[in-house]
Design a protein around this motif. Structure first.
Motif, PDB file in Angstrom:
ATOM      1  N   TRP A 194      -2.629  40.007  48.753  1.00 14.58           N
ATOM      2  CA  TRP A 194      -2.629  41.251  47.992  1.00 14.58           C
ATOM      3  C   TRP A 194      -3.768  41.332  46.972  1.00 14.58           C
ATOM      4  CZ3 TRP A 194      -2.073  39.098  43.297  1.00 14.58           C
ATOM      5  CH2 TRP A 194      -1.238  37.998  43.142  1.00 14.58           C
ATOM      6  N   ALA A 280       4.162  45.193  50.278  1.00 12.65           N
ATOM      7  CA  ALA A 280       2.758  44.975  49.928  1.00 12.65           C
ATOM      8  C   ALA A 280       1.955  44.485  51.134  1.00 12.65           C
ATOM      9  CB  ALA A 280       2.662  43.969  48.781  1.00 12.65           C
ATOM     10  N   ALA A 284      -1.187  46.303  52.638  1.00 18.54           N
ATOM     11  CA  ALA A 284      -2.494  45.641  52.702  1.00 18.54           C
ATOM     12  C   ALA A 284      -3.078  45.667  54.107  1.00 18.54           C
ATOM     13  CB  ALA A 284      -2.357  44.197  52.212  1.00 18.54           C
TER      14      ALA A 284
END
Length: 350
Positions: A194, A280, A284
């Motif tokens: 991340w 996340a 991503a």
């Protein structure tokens, strides 16, 4: 230490955000510490006290306001250091000139190692009984004096060339810099997925809080319970479940409505996840190509986490409520204001 105290005391009255306090420590106090350590040999206790003042300033902790530190110093200053003495020893080298300034037993002149690392004290005792003996005492006319060196040490000593002139102490055969020392002493860890998602062109406070969320370091009720505090854990956003990081930012009904409102506004596909890490990761992977559109979506992600935390605190401490749709609008327009360009989105209901 008085200078650091005066700096942090003056900054404490400015109501600086977490990201701002981290940046001030990085850009002001850390260079001062680098300068002092390059001029003076600061005791380790002094450096520890300065780092403690920096930690307390970052988290807003003082004698009156006792604040919990969301991340310990090793994680906050990651990559962590192994220790200065070992770093200097393993990454510095001696060039033997006349040998008059290099201690035979007390300096790591053997490619960063001490002579005692290779031979027992019984063998070294035959070499010399004086612990402060210089290498120069065993050099004669630019060559090792074989008459003064035991036979079993001849091969070892002869592998080190005598350069002549003054002795030299160098760092990795290049010019010493704090950057090279940092790379030498840091523990290299795997890059988090991340990194580009959080550290984008958005507001620094968004990135700072996004990192705390993904490090599971946001001080939720569940986090406080893990630290030994006895209190009821209830999400103030939905009033249905315990308040954990995954629930607050991902699984909560209120939070999910905010995410869905942003999906309707920005026109992308988002499926339910049971953890913020999974969300996340999906984010991503979808937006990993560098472009204006990708930059926009990355900022939306960090801004949403920040505004959800801000809404949680507003309800908990100020009894102030915002609807999911209005919160999504705040996220969208704040992000558009930073981006400074007109993206081609059909924004319904605005």
């Amino acid at each position: 230490m008085d200078k650091v105290n005066s700096i942090t005391t003056r900054w404490n009255g400015l109501h600086i955000s977490l990201a701002g306090r981290v940046e001030l420590c990085r850009a002001v106090i850390t260079p001062l510490l680098h300068y002092w350590t390059s001029v003076y040999s600061l005791p380790a206790a002094v450096i520890n006290i300065i780092e403690k003042r920096m930690r307390n300033f970052i988290w807003g902790h003082d004698d009156i306001n006792l604040k919990m530190h969301g991340l310990n110093w090793k994680k906050l200053a990651a990559p962590k250091e192994e220790g200065v003495r070992e770093v200097i020893r393993s990454n510095s080298r001696f060039k033997i000139g006349n040998g008059n300034t290099i201690k035979l037993f007390l300096d790591p002149w053997c490619d960063g190692n001490f002579l005692s690392d290779f031979y027992s004290y019984r063998v070294l005792h035959r070499l010399s009984r004086d612990k402060k003996k210089n290498i120069g005492d065993f050099i004669d006319e630019g060559q090792w004096n074989v008459d003064l060196i035991p036979v079993e040490l001849h091969q070892f000593f002869f592998q080190y060339n005598i350069q002549g002139g003054a002795d030299k102490f160098y760092w990795h055969e290049t010019h010493f810099t704090f950057k090279s020392a940092w790379h030498a002493c840091r523990i290299k860890i795997q890059e988090v997925f991340w990194f580009n998602l959080c550290w984008n062109d958005g507001r620094p406070r968004w990135s700072a809080y996004a990192v705390l969320v993904l490090q599971n370091a946001v001080i939720t009720n569940t986090y406080l319970q893990q630290k030994g505090f006895s209190l009821a854990s209830k999400c103030v956003l939905c009033c249905k479940s315990i308040e954990s990081g995954d629930h607050l930012f991902c699984c909560c009904d209120f939070s999910w409505k905010v995410w869905m409102s942003l999906v309707d506004i920005c026109h992308w596909i988002l499926q339910p996840f049971d953890s913020i890490q999974a969300l996340a990761l999906d984010y991503a992977l979808k937006f990993k190509v560098n472009s204006t559109r990708t930059k926009f979506y990355r900022m939306i992600f960090t801004a949403t986490l920040y505004y959800l935390w801000k809404e949680r605190n507003a309800r908990l401490h100020n009894d102030f409520y915002t609807s999911p749709n209005d919160l999504a609008k705040c996220v969208f327009w704040d992000t558009m204001d930073i981006l400074g360009v007109c993206l081609q989105y059909v924004v319904s209901g605005f």
